[in-house]
Design a protein around this motif. Structure first.
Motif, short mmCIF file in Angstrom:
data_model
loop_
_atom_site.label_atom_id
_atom_site.label_comp_id
_atom_site.label_asym_id
_atom_site.label_seq_id
_atom_site.Cartn_x
_atom_site.Cartn_y
_atom_site.Cartn_z
N ALA A 8 0.83 -1.21 0.00
CA ALA A 8 0.00 0.00 0.00
C ALA A 8 0.86 1.26 0.00
CB ALA A 8 -0.94 -0.01 1.21
N TYR A 11 2.34 1.71 -3.47
CA TYR A 11 1.31 2.15 -4.40
C TYR A 11 0.98 3.63 -4.20
CZ TYR A 11 -3.41 2.89 -6.20
OH TYR A 11 -4.51 3.42 -6.84
N PRO A 36 -3.20 -2.86 -0.03
CA PRO A 36 -3.11 -2.08 -1.26
C PRO A 36 -4.44 -2.02 -2.00
CG PRO A 36 -2.03 -4.21 -1.53
CD PRO A 36 -2.33 -4.05 -0.07
N TRP A 42 -6.37 1.37 -3.08
CA TRP A 42 -6.92 1.63 -4.41
C TRP A 42 -8.40 2.03 -4.32
CZ3 TRP A 42 -10.84 0.19 -7.60
CH2 TRP A 42 -10.71 0.48 -8.97
N ILE A 94 -2.17 -1.81 -9.48
CA ILE A 94 -1.25 -1.58 -8.37
C ILE A 94 0.15 -2.02 -8.75
CG2 ILE A 94 -0.71 -2.32 -6.01
CD1 ILE A 94 -3.81 -2.43 -5.58
#
Length: 335
Positions: free
Chosen positions: A19, A22, A258, A262, A323
């Motif tokens: 995460a 990203y 992640p 998103w 991602i």
């Protein structure tokens, strides 16, 4: 339009690392402004979550930004660590570099409040670990729900989907149910006073367990990018594969965090329904359960939206492709 300001509250953790990478990629691409990172004790202790967050930010090539230590454990019960899930230091098999990144002198709860007040009505908070620091921030400033532009939580499980810690509880909520329930109650109070306050988006196991990272995806990542951040992430993920295999899920990894990051950046692609959500804090067999009232049985205002699907061709697998592509875009810091 200016990029959306984002605060990440995390407990890295292997999928938190994805995460972070990203969100740094989205920041560097100008699509968001990653304004701050708050570190909460969760998968590992607070010292490790801070060190890991800083190291992953370094590897991803993130600019200097406030990184603050938050809660050192749950607000009412002893802290339970998960070395079997994320490794003894929270990075699986990855050896993270020593960071020189400075941390912010403010407490994580204060950083939550200051960031929200610096971006009133705009800041999107993303919580991928326990709610402990956020609960402290709400106690520090009860106006926080009215200051945030949005809140996205990785936590809980809904619509009869089984838990991953007890039969009915998800780990982020189970480790600190009192904090998670304080978040629910704070938004219930705020929305009762002002229905325009945006309801938090709860992303539970019923959706996030569909975000499955495979060894083949790690191979594709390394084929597309031999950057230090890509190599370290795949080393960390190998431990995560081994954990999931050890509990009967197969040699794969459910990468909740992640995926939730998103979702936070693509609200138009989220299928969600309203509910009043509270967290069970006392039941002998149900402690940590997220209880969603979708029919108004209790006569309380809806204080949450429960995510159930994504409006993306290819579903969660396509989201992970995005991602992965974002991580490939990172040059990062050289070894």
């Amino acid at each position: 339009m200016s990029p959306t300001p984002v605060l990440l509250d995390c407990d890295p953790g292997i999928d938190d690392a994805l995460a972070i990478a990203y969100l740094v990629a989205e920041h560097l691409a100008g699509r968001i402004e990653l304004t701050a990172v708050v570190c909460t004790a969760g998968n590992v202790g607070l010292e490790d979550t801070v060190a890991n967050a800083c190291a992953w930010l370094d590897l991803a090539g993130a600019p200097e930004l406030p990184v603050a230590a938050g809660a050192s454990g749950p607000i009412a019960v002893p802290h339970v660590l998960t070395p079997e899930t994320h490794g003894p230091r929270g990075a699986g098999h990855a050896q993270l570099p020593t960071t020189t990144r400075s941390t912010d002198p403010r407490d994580g709860a204060r950083l939550w409040v200051d960031a929200a007040r610096s971006h009133p009505g705009e800041l999107v908070g993303i919580v991928t670990g326990p709610s402990s620091t956020l609960a402290h921030a709400l106690a520090l400033d009860p106006a926080l729900p009215r200051l945030l532009g949005g809140l996205v939580m990785m936590g809980g499980t809904f619509h009869g989907h089984p838990g991953n810690t007890t039969p009915v509880s998800e780990w982020n909520v189970d480790v600190d149910p009192e904090a998670a329930d304080a978040v629910c109650l704070a938004w219930e109070t705020a929305q009762a006073d002002d229905p325009a306050v945006p309801a938090p988006l709860w992303c539970g196991l019923n959706l996030t367990e569909r975000a499955v990272w495979t060894p083949e995806r790690s191979e594709r990542l390394l084929e597309a990018s031999d950057s230090p951040v890509a190599r370290r992430l795949t080393e960390a993920l190998r431990f995560y594969f081994e954990f999931h295999d050890s509990v009967g899920e197969g040699y794969l990894a459910q990468v909740h965090d992640p995926f939730v990051a998103w979702l936070a950046l693509h609200p138009e692609a989220v299928v969600a329904g309203p509910a009043n959500v509270r967290v069970e804090c006392a039941g002998e067999h149900t402690r940590g359960m997220t209880v969603a009232d979708v029919r108004g049985h209790r006569g309380r205002v809806d204080n949450a939206r429960i995510a159930t699907d994504v409006l993306v061709p290819g579903g969660p697998d396509a989201v992970l492709d995005e991602i992965c592509a974002a991580i490939v875009s990172l040059a990062g810091r050289p070894d």
